[in-house]
Scaffold this motif. Structure first.
Motif, PDB file in Angstrom:
ATOM      1  N   ARG A  75      -5.625   3.830   8.902  1.00 60.70           N
ATOM      2  CA  ARG A  75      -5.025   4.733   7.928  1.00 60.70           C
ATOM      3  C   ARG A  75      -3.822   4.046   7.275  1.00 60.70           C
ATOM      4  O   ARG A  75      -2.966   3.489   7.972  1.00 60.70           O
ATOM      5  CB  ARG A  75      -4.570   6.040   8.581  1.00 60.70           C
ATOM      6  CG  ARG A  75      -5.671   7.061   8.784  1.00 60.70           C
ATOM      7  CD  ARG A  75      -6.623   6.731   9.882  1.00 60.70           C
ATOM      8  NE  ARG A  75      -5.916   6.567  11.149  1.00 60.70           N
ATOM      9  CZ  ARG A  75      -6.346   5.837  12.162  1.00 60.70           C
ATOM     10  NH1 ARG A  75      -7.468   5.143  12.063  1.00 60.70           N
ATOM     11  NH2 ARG A  75      -5.640   5.744  13.278  1.00 60.70           N
ATOM     12  N   VAL A  76      -3.768   4.083   5.948  1.00 62.77           N
ATOM     13  CA  VAL A  76      -2.665   3.503   5.185  1.00 62.77           C
ATOM     14  C   VAL A  76      -2.058   4.604   4.331  1.00 62.77           C
ATOM     15  O   VAL A  76      -2.753   5.244   3.535  1.00 62.77           O
ATOM     16  CB  VAL A  76      -3.137   2.342   4.285  1.00 62.77           C
ATOM     17  CG1 VAL A  76      -1.973   1.796   3.463  1.00 62.77           C
ATOM     18  CG2 VAL A  76      -3.766   1.234   5.131  1.00 62.77           C
ATOM     19  N   MET A  77      -0.760   4.840   4.502  1.00 67.06           N
ATOM     20  CA  MET A  77      -0.104   5.903   3.743  1.00 67.06           C
ATOM     21  C   MET A  77       0.160   5.448   2.306  1.00 67.06           C
ATOM     22  O   MET A  77       0.615   4.330   2.063  1.00 67.06           O
ATOM     23  CB  MET A  77       1.218   6.296   4.403  1.00 67.06           C
ATOM     24  CG  MET A  77       1.980   7.362   3.618  1.00 67.06           C
ATOM     25  SD  MET A  77       3.532   7.871   4.387  1.00 67.06           S
ATOM     26  CE  MET A  77       2.909   8.925   5.679  1.00 67.06           C
ATOM     27  N   LEU A  78      -0.125   6.336   1.358  1.00 69.63           N
ATOM     28  CA  LEU A  78       0.166   6.102  -0.054  1.00 69.63           C
ATOM     29  C   LEU A  78       1.181   7.159  -0.484  1.00 69.63           C
ATOM     30  O   LEU A  78       0.854   8.341  -0.591  1.00 69.63           O
ATOM     31  CB  LEU A  78      -1.118   6.194  -0.877  1.00 69.63           C
ATOM     32  CG  LEU A  78      -1.037   5.905  -2.371  1.00 69.63           C
ATOM     33  CD1 LEU A  78      -0.290   4.611  -2.655  1.00 69.63           C
ATOM     34  CD2 LEU A  78      -2.433   5.850  -2.974  1.00 69.63           C
ATOM     35  N   TYR A  79       2.405   6.692  -0.706  1.00 67.84           N
ATOM     36  CA  TYR A  79       3.555   7.599  -0.875  1.00 67.84           C
ATOM     37  C   TYR A  79       4.293   7.176  -2.136  1.00 67.84           C
ATOM     38  O   TYR A  79       5.248   6.403  -2.102  1.00 67.84           O
ATOM     39  CB  TYR A  79       4.434   7.473   0.373  1.00 67.84           C
ATOM     40  CG  TYR A  79       5.694   8.298   0.450  1.00 67.84           C
ATOM     41  CD1 TYR A  79       5.730   9.637   0.093  1.00 67.84           C
ATOM     42  CD2 TYR A  79       6.875   7.719   0.948  1.00 67.84           C
ATOM     43  CE1 TYR A  79       6.900  10.376   0.213  1.00 67.84           C
ATOM     44  CE2 TYR A  79       8.041   8.448   1.073  1.00 67.84           C
ATOM     45  CZ  TYR A  79       8.050   9.782   0.709  1.00 67.84           C
ATOM     46  OH  TYR A  79       9.214  10.511   0.842  1.00 67.84           O
ATOM     47  N   MET A  80       3.806   7.645  -3.278  1.00 69.50           N
ATOM     48  CA  MET A  80       4.453   7.301  -4.542  1.00 69.50           C
ATOM     49  C   MET A  80       4.041   8.294  -5.624  1.00 69.50           C
ATOM     50  O   MET A  80       3.142   9.106  -5.437  1.00 69.50           O
ATOM     51  CB  MET A  80       4.129   5.869  -4.966  1.00 69.50           C
ATOM     52  CG  MET A  80       2.672   5.568  -5.230  1.00 69.50           C
ATOM     53  SD  MET A  80       2.440   3.924  -5.996  1.00 69.50           S
ATOM     54  CE  MET A  80       2.942   2.826  -4.679  1.00 69.50           C
ATOM     55  N   GLN A  81       4.726   8.182  -6.756  1.00 79.00           N
ATOM     56  CA  GLN A  81       4.427   9.046  -7.885  1.00 79.00           C
ATOM     57  C   GLN A  81       3.327   8.417  -8.743  1.00 79.00           C
ATOM     58  O   GLN A  81       2.937   7.268  -8.550  1.00 79.00           O
ATOM     59  CB  GLN A  81       5.696   9.275  -8.713  1.00 79.00           C
ATOM     60  CG  GLN A  81       6.800   9.981  -7.940  1.00 79.00           C
ATOM     61  CD  GLN A  81       8.005  10.278  -8.795  1.00 79.00           C
ATOM     62  OE1 GLN A  81       7.922  10.987  -9.792  1.00 79.00           O
ATOM     63  NE2 GLN A  81       9.158   9.737  -8.415  1.00 79.00           N
ATOM     64  N   ASN A  82       2.832   9.195  -9.717  1.00 77.55           N
ATOM     65  CA  ASN A  82       1.780   8.703 -10.603  1.00 77.55           C
ATOM     66  C   ASN A  82       2.217   7.421 -11.289  1.00 77.55           C
ATOM     67  O   ASN A  82       3.295   7.365 -11.904  1.00 77.55           O
ATOM     68  CB  ASN A  82       1.457   9.748 -11.675  1.00 77.55           C
ATOM     69  CG  ASN A  82       0.685  10.929 -11.127  1.00 77.55           C
ATOM     70  OD1 ASN A  82       0.547  11.086  -9.917  1.00 77.55           O
ATOM     71  ND2 ASN A  82       0.176  11.765 -12.019  1.00 77.55           N
ATOM     72  N   SER A  83       1.383   6.406 -11.209  1.00 76.70           N
ATOM     73  CA  SER A  83       1.705   5.090 -11.756  1.00 76.70           C
ATOM     74  C   SER A  83       0.460   4.223 -11.654  1.00 76.70           C
ATOM     75  O   SER A  83      -0.466   4.533 -10.898  1.00 76.70           O
ATOM     76  CB  SER A  83       2.847   4.452 -10.957  1.00 76.70           C
ATOM     77  OG  SER A  83       2.484   4.346  -9.590  1.00 76.70           O
ATOM     78  N   VAL A  95       0.959   0.957   8.139  1.00 74.82           N
ATOM     79  CA  VAL A  95       1.277   0.369   6.845  1.00 74.82           C
ATOM     80  C   VAL A  95       1.390   1.489   5.815  1.00 74.82           C
ATOM     81  O   VAL A  95       0.612   2.452   5.844  1.00 74.82           O
ATOM     82  CB  VAL A  95       0.198  -0.648   6.408  1.00 74.82           C
ATOM     83  CG1 VAL A  95       0.456  -1.148   4.989  1.00 74.82           C
ATOM     84  CG2 VAL A  95       0.138  -1.819   7.391  1.00 74.82           C
ATOM     85  N   ALA A  96       2.368   1.357   4.904  1.00 75.69           N
ATOM     86  CA  ALA A  96       2.537   2.327   3.821  1.00 75.69           C
ATOM     87  C   ALA A  96       2.779   1.577   2.521  1.00 75.69           C
ATOM     88  O   ALA A  96       3.396   0.508   2.510  1.00 75.69           O
ATOM     89  CB  ALA A  96       3.695   3.272   4.115  1.00 75.69           C
ATOM     90  N   ILE A  97       2.293   2.141   1.424  1.00 72.17           N
ATOM     91  CA  ILE A  97       2.563   1.614   0.087  1.00 72.17           C
ATOM     92  C   ILE A  97       3.379   2.679  -0.626  1.00 72.17           C
ATOM     93  O   ILE A  97       2.937   3.827  -0.755  1.00 72.17           O
ATOM     94  CB  ILE A  97       1.269   1.277  -0.658  1.00 72.17           C
ATOM     95  CG1 ILE A  97       0.410   0.332   0.195  1.00 72.17           C
ATOM     96  CG2 ILE A  97       1.579   0.633  -2.005  1.00 72.17           C
ATOM     97  CD1 ILE A  97      -0.934  -0.026  -0.425  1.00 72.17           C
ATOM     98  N   GLN A 132       5.097  -1.839   8.501  1.00 70.13           N
ATOM     99  CA  GLN A 132       5.341  -2.573   7.255  1.00 70.13           C
ATOM    100  C   GLN A 132       5.130  -1.689   6.039  1.00 70.13           C
ATOM    101  O   GLN A 132       4.292  -0.775   6.042  1.00 70.13           O
ATOM    102  CB  GLN A 132       4.413  -3.798   7.190  1.00 70.13           C
ATOM    103  CG  GLN A 132       4.787  -4.877   8.215  1.00 70.13           C
ATOM    104  CD  GLN A 132       3.677  -5.862   8.445  1.00 70.13           C
ATOM    105  OE1 GLN A 132       2.541  -5.479   8.729  1.00 70.13           O
ATOM    106  NE2 GLN A 132       3.981  -7.154   8.341  1.00 70.13           N
ATOM    107  N   ILE A 133       5.901  -1.995   4.990  1.00 71.66           N
ATOM    108  CA  ILE A 133       5.842  -1.246   3.739  1.00 71.66           C
ATOM    109  C   ILE A 133       5.677  -2.221   2.580  1.00 71.66           C
ATOM    110  O   ILE A 133       6.349  -3.261   2.536  1.00 71.66           O
ATOM    111  CB  ILE A 133       7.143  -0.431   3.518  1.00 71.66           C
ATOM    112  CG1 ILE A 133       7.268   0.696   4.551  1.00 71.66           C
ATOM    113  CG2 ILE A 133       7.209   0.130   2.110  1.00 71.66           C
ATOM    114  CD1 ILE A 133       8.628   1.386   4.519  1.00 71.66           C
TER     115      ILE A 133
END
Length: 554
Positions: free
Chosen positions: A75-83, A123-125, A145-146
């Protein structure tokens, strides 16, 4: 099988739809072969082709695998706004055969820590503006890691419209060795291993909003995602020539499927906004001649309240659709008068990765969820006895279909309690109270948990809200139940007035309500607010207002 709606099924559309046995990443790869030089994304002045998008996805996937050790099923977290980075990251995670965990960028440290721990993401982006919320999680979660992204890397400057602060912000530098710059990952030159993913592999783990308890991860496969993205394309008769205005947050399943995955599968163009801004939206529709706009009803309410709406050309729009909350009838009528378009509503859940129901495009009904879509069997049952109910009887909506989740992540008991067997078929319990009419169109009444019991009368807040929207001074409304010594509970309305509402009093709203709804439904208390609390996906946070009221009486 529920078939009452088949008489009104759109002409020339099949009633069943074969679902591709390919992966979501395969959709991008095929579209890139078909349209390599076609614009995939327009982002604050920058145009990105499918060829560039595909290339950057593969570069990031290689880095995830070779440098960060991301393996199949991780599982990789995706934590950001629209882009653009959101889209690149989403597809790179899938290209690495891993699982995307899309998280609301409005979440703060404690909430982020819960998600990281619950899904065991190492891991997160992350968007750079959110680092302060996730960096402390290194100490007490599995996070190792990020990869950090600056939206300004993909945006133009000197535009003739407002750019959100998070997009305009220059790239920041971070000292921690565990935080990797986006460009460093892309330029590492690492090639991804051949994919081993299949259509039945887990690929996305969106979390429920947690309105009825702790958030739960909804286990979705490539095939469940293919179901609603393809269903949306076919139902709306979209084409690669379409240009969509992407305003919904991509962490939310409606935005994910209809503002990103659907267009990429089709090969159409996404004109993307990071944050909702009605001035910018109107300018982008006008400039890029957008043909489609999938939204949430609060955005339509806001857009139509713009004092200079007639100064913009929006006649390129051929379809305006949405879900999440019914569009008030009065607003739908105004939209029709201004554009000639009827609002096409749909209905779905995080658990169904967007729609199970949609209105026929040529025969929509206002404040209506629509009819069960391709291969969906939907029923209305008594929430207690599970007895199936007939037309215009209110009960819990249950659904069976190819888009239904495979279960809640590490929640075996809650998974078991969310399904019921009827006629040998497994139905998911939505927790939504609804009804269907004689023609098989479904209507939402309210959430099971949200009912107000006023002197023994059942009051559904959504019904009261929809009536309040007909008042000429009301822009937004939210209704909750508050304690009352005589009635047990009584009805309170929070209202945001529009530009015509100056001087409108609470007493006037109450008096008007008495003329338009049954006495037991009338708000006894009205409070004006400058704005209502909203979720990242644009839903009105009624529970937050409810909790604030409950605090007053403690």
């Amino acid at each position: 099988m529920f078939t009452r709606h088949f008489e009104f099924w759109p002409e020339r559309l099949p009633k069943t739809l074969p679902i591709p046995e390919s992966t979501i990443y395969d959709n991008l790869e095929m579209t890139t072969k078909r349209y390599p030089n076609k614009t995939a994304i327009v982002f604050y002045g920058t145009e990105i082709t499918y060829k560039q998008l595909h290339s950057e996805v593969n570069k990031l996937a290689g880095y995830l695998q070779k440098e960060l050790g991301v393996a199949k099923g991780d599982r990789v977290m995706l934590y950001m706004q629209n882009s653009p980075q959101y889209i690149i990251a989403f597809y790179a995670i899938l290209r690495a055969d891993a699982v995307v965990v899309p998280i609301n960028p409005m979440n703060v440290k404690d909430e982020v820590a819960f998600y990281l721990s619950d899904c065991d993401a190492k891991v997160a982006i992350v968007g750079q503006e959110l680092i302060q919320e996730i960096e402390p999680c290194f100490e007490f979660t599995p996070l190792k890691q990020i990869i950090v992204a600056a939206y300004s890397d993909y945006a133009q400057t000197g535009l003739d419209y407002t750019v959100p602060p998070a997009v305009a912000a220059p790239k920041e530098r971070f000292e921690s060795l565990a935080i990797i710059d986006w460009n460093e990952a892309l330029t590492a030159g690492l090639e991804a291993d051949p994919s081993k993913a299949t259509c039945d592999d887990l690929c996305c783990l969106p979390y429920t909003s947690g309105t009825t308890g702790k958030p739960k991860g909804c286990m979705h496969t490539h095939k469940t995602l293919q179901s609603t993205l393809l269903g949306g394309i076919v139902w709306s008769q979209s084409t690669p020539a379409d240009i969509g205005l992407s305003t919904l947050p991509l962490f939310h399943v409606t935005g994910l499927q209809h503002n990103m995955n659907g267009p990429i599968s089709l090969g159409s163009t996404m004109v993307m906004m990071t944050r909702w801004d009605r001035d910018v939206a109107l300018k982008l529709i006008d400039r890029y001649r957008c043909t489609r706009w999938t939204n949430i009803s609060t955005m339509v309410v806001d857009l139509l309240a713009h004092p200079n709406l007639k100064d913009y050309s929006i006649d390129s729009l051929k379809m305006i659709s949405g879900g999440g909350a019914p569009l008030p009838e009065a607003v739908g009528q105004k939209l029709l008068e201004l554009t000639g378009l009827r609002y096409v509503e749909g209905y779905g859940l995080t658990e169904t990765i967007s729609q199970t129901h949609q209105n026929p495009v040529d025969r929509p009904k206002m404040q209506c969820l629509g009819v069960p879509q391709f291969d969906v069997d939907a029923r209305v049952v008594d929430p207690v006895t599970l007895k199936e109910l007939g037309p215009d009887q209110q009960g819990e909506i249950i659904v069976n279909g190819p888009q239904v989740l495979k279960g809640y992540w590490n929640r075996l008991e809650e998974t078991k309690n969310s399904f019921v067997m009827i006629e040998g078929k497994e139905f998911f319990r939505t927790g939504d109270i609804g009804r269907y009419d004689e023609e098989g169109y479904f209507f939402l009444v309210d959430r099971v948990k949200r009912m107000i019991n006023a002197s023994g009368f059942k009051v559904w807040p959504a019904e009261v809200e929809n009536t309040l929207y007909k008042h000429p001074s009301v822009q937004n409304a939210c209704v909750i139940g508050v304690p009352d010594p005589r009635r047990g509970e009584t009805v309170k309305a929070f209202i945001v007035l529009n530009s015509q509402g100056k001087g409108t009093s609470e007493e006037e709203i109450i008096a008007w309500s008495k003329e338009h709804m049954a006495a037991y439904k009338v708000p006894r208390i009205v409070q004006f607010l400058e704005e209502l609390p909203m979720s990242g996906s644009g839903k009105i946070l009624w529970r937050k207002l409810q909790e604030l009221e409950e605090e007053k009486v403690k």
